[in-house]
Design an enzyme around this catalytic site. Structure first.
Site, PDB file in Angstrom:
ATOM      1  N   TRP A 125       0.868  -1.188   0.000  1.00 13.46           N
ATOM      2  CA  TRP A 125       0.000   0.000   0.000  1.00 13.46           C
ATOM      3  C   TRP A 125       0.902   1.234   0.000  1.00 13.46           C
ATOM      4  CZ3 TRP A 125      -2.000   2.666   4.874  1.00 13.46           C
ATOM      5  CH2 TRP A 125      -3.021   3.571   4.565  1.00 13.46           C
ATOM      6  N   ASP A 206      -0.993  -5.956   9.399  1.00  9.92           N
ATOM      7  CA  ASP A 206      -1.989  -4.984   8.956  1.00  9.92           C
ATOM      8  C   ASP A 206      -3.212  -5.770   8.481  1.00  9.92           C
ATOM      9  OD1 ASP A 206      -3.454  -2.912   8.001  1.00  9.92           O
ATOM     10  OD2 ASP A 206      -2.010  -2.227   6.510  1.00  9.92           O
ATOM     11  N   ALA A 208      -6.584  -5.193   7.261  1.00  8.31           N
ATOM     12  CA  ALA A 208      -7.485  -4.145   6.776  1.00  8.31           C
ATOM     13  C   ALA A 208      -8.669  -4.711   5.994  1.00  8.31           C
ATOM     14  CB  ALA A 208      -6.713  -3.159   5.906  1.00  8.31           C
ATOM     15  N   LYS A 241     -13.476  -1.494   5.402  1.00  7.60           N
ATOM     16  CA  LYS A 241     -13.981  -2.289   4.281  1.00  7.60           C
ATOM     17  C   LYS A 241     -14.984  -3.342   4.756  1.00  7.60           C
ATOM     18  CE  LYS A 241     -10.251  -0.271   2.829  1.00  7.60           C
ATOM     19  NZ  LYS A 241      -9.700   0.490   1.761  1.00  7.60           N
TER      20      LYS A 241
HETATM   21  C1  LMR Z   1      -6.706   1.819  -0.962  1.00  5.68           C
HETATM   22  O1  LMR Z   1      -5.676   1.163  -0.820  1.00  5.68           O
HETATM   23  O2  LMR Z   1      -7.149   2.152  -2.054  1.00  5.68           O
HETATM   24  C2  LMR Z   1      -7.509   2.212   0.260  1.00  5.68           C
HETATM   25  O3  LMR Z   1      -6.955   1.634   1.391  1.00  5.68           O
HETATM   26  C3  LMR Z   1      -7.729   3.669   0.370  1.00  5.68           C
HETATM   27  C4  LMR Z   1      -6.510   4.408   0.829  1.00  5.68           C
HETATM   28  O4  LMR Z   1      -6.580   5.049   1.886  1.00  5.68           O
HETATM   29  O5  LMR Z   1      -5.471   4.378   0.158  1.00  5.68           O
END
Ligand code: LMR
Length: 391
Positions: A125, A206, A208, A241
């Site tokens: 990410w 993590d 998420a 999510k």
């Molecule tokens: C993403 O990866 O698109 C989401 O987790 C939104 C973000 O905050 O980046």
């Protein structure tokens, strides 16, 4: 004073939200920011959340502060679904979303042992590196995944982590890896658990996308293996999510300590670090999650809607792979994302010529599209020469 500021570059993911909204083409496809949509293109408020909001509206009789730890029953309920009911020496604190949990975790690491490095697998990410750096943690990188061959580089990862020092932190995605959709299997989690125990590393999971990969229990099976093996561990949890609470910023940080005395010191330190950040976390989302966990009916409604969401994502993956065998890997991957091997100019052509929006890295959010868009997506990928013949 402010004349010294330079315009920062726009966040590559968040910029997509605006660009997509401003695109007037009817057939545009949004594979950008990680948000779940149903097959009509809506991000629904989940049924259990709506009902919990009704209950909250009727029963909440004060909005007085709760304190830096937030909603304690919310934190306890989450802890139970993550690690099970028997989990000694774990302490949790409510945070503004999973990002708040990661940031607080980074600050906790920096406060506890400034010399520790946080090992992050690439690709990841795009906000992981900045969050840890902003929290004063030192970041080191290991290679996790090869996009060209769609393979987890497990041996390379283990070799890199074998050079990590005692007290170094290893960031791992609990499930639904962002951006690749390629999750570790249980054998790999067990190997990492062995390495973590042997070298005295601290796992930081993590989590998420709990429940959006293989289901609520399977998505934390790896996490539980590693938690059993490690004396110390951190978990950043997001309800964005899996409860659809994106804008309500609902999450928690959990930390496992070797004994109760240390766990209490960690709990106090977390609250102390939260105070100069957000002081106390926003309540609404956590109150809803707590209300859902307090009712068997709401819990059942939430978990069955989550199962349906998960099934829709699998159906989208199957629909795209069914049309284009070179994308067969999509079916083995889990969660919202996969990362296609695309150049920046291919990503740009997909947007300008076909109205197909995705992150500059080639990450696609499959949960953002309708099943009926699968054919047009594959045609667009073909048109820009994006389908690697070796896959
Ligand atoms: C993403 O990866 O698109 C989401 O987790 C939104 C973000 O905050 O980046």
């Amino acid at each position: 004073m402010f004349e010294n500021l330079k315009n920062p570059p726009p966040d590559s993911l968040l910029a997509l939200i605006k660009a997509f909204q401003e695109d007037r083409r009817a057939g545009k496809i949004d594979l950008g920011v990680g948000v779940y949509r149903d097959d009509s293109g809506r991000t629904p408020v989940m049924r259990a959340v709506k009902e919990a909001e009704r209950i909250l509206l009727e029963t909440q009789d004060t909005k007085a502060y709760l304190g830096p730890e937030g909603d304690v029953e919310f934190v306890e309920a989450l802890q139970a679904i993550i690690v099970g009911h028997y989990a000694p020496n774990i302490r949790g604190l409510q945070t503004p979303g999973g990002s708040g949990a990661l940031r607080l975790g980074a600050e906790l690491i920096a406060a506890a042992r400034p010399s520790s490095r946080v090992w992050i697998g690439a690709p990841t990410w795009p906000n992981h590196g900045p969050v840890f750096q902003a929290g004063s943690a030192t970041v080191a990188w290991y290679r996790y995944f090869d996009v060209a061959t769609q393979t987890i580089m497990f041996n390379e990862m283990m070799e890199a982590l074998s050079t990590a020092g005692r007290g170094d932190v290893v960031l791992l995605h609990g499930s639904c890896h962002n951006p690749t959709g390629a999750d570790l299997d249980l054998r790999q989690w067990t190997e990492i658990a062995g390495l973590v125990a042997e070298r005295g590393l601290v796992p930081f999971i993590d989590q998420a996308y709990h429940g959006l990969g293989r289901g609520l229990d399977d998505d934390v099976a790896g996490l539980r293996v590693i938690l059993d093996a490690a004396d110390e561990a951190l978990i950043a949890y997001s309800c964005d999510k899996n409860f659809g609470l994106y804008r309500d910023r609902t999450g928690a940080l959990f930390v496992k300590a070797p004994n109760a005395e240390r766990a209490d010191i960690i709990a106090n330190t977390m609250a102390n670090l939260a105070r100069p950040n957000w002081s106390m976390p926003p309540d609404h989302g956590a109150a809803l999650v707590r209300i859902i966990f307090q009712s068997d009916d709401l819990l059942h409604s939430w978990s069955s809607e989550l199962v349906d969401m998960c099934a829709r994502i699998r159906d989208v993956r199957q629909a795209v792979a069914g049309i284009e065998p070179r994308l067969a890997f999509l079916v083995d991957q889990r969660g919202l994302f996969s990362n296609l091997a695309l150049s920046a100019s291919q990503v740009e052509s997909l947007r300008s010529r076909h109205g197909v929006y995705m992150a500059p890295s080639g990450r696609i959010n499959l949960a953002g599209m309708r099943i009926s868009d699968a054919g047009r997506l594959v045609a667009a990928l073909n048109d820009v020469g994006a389908l690697n013949p070796t896959l």
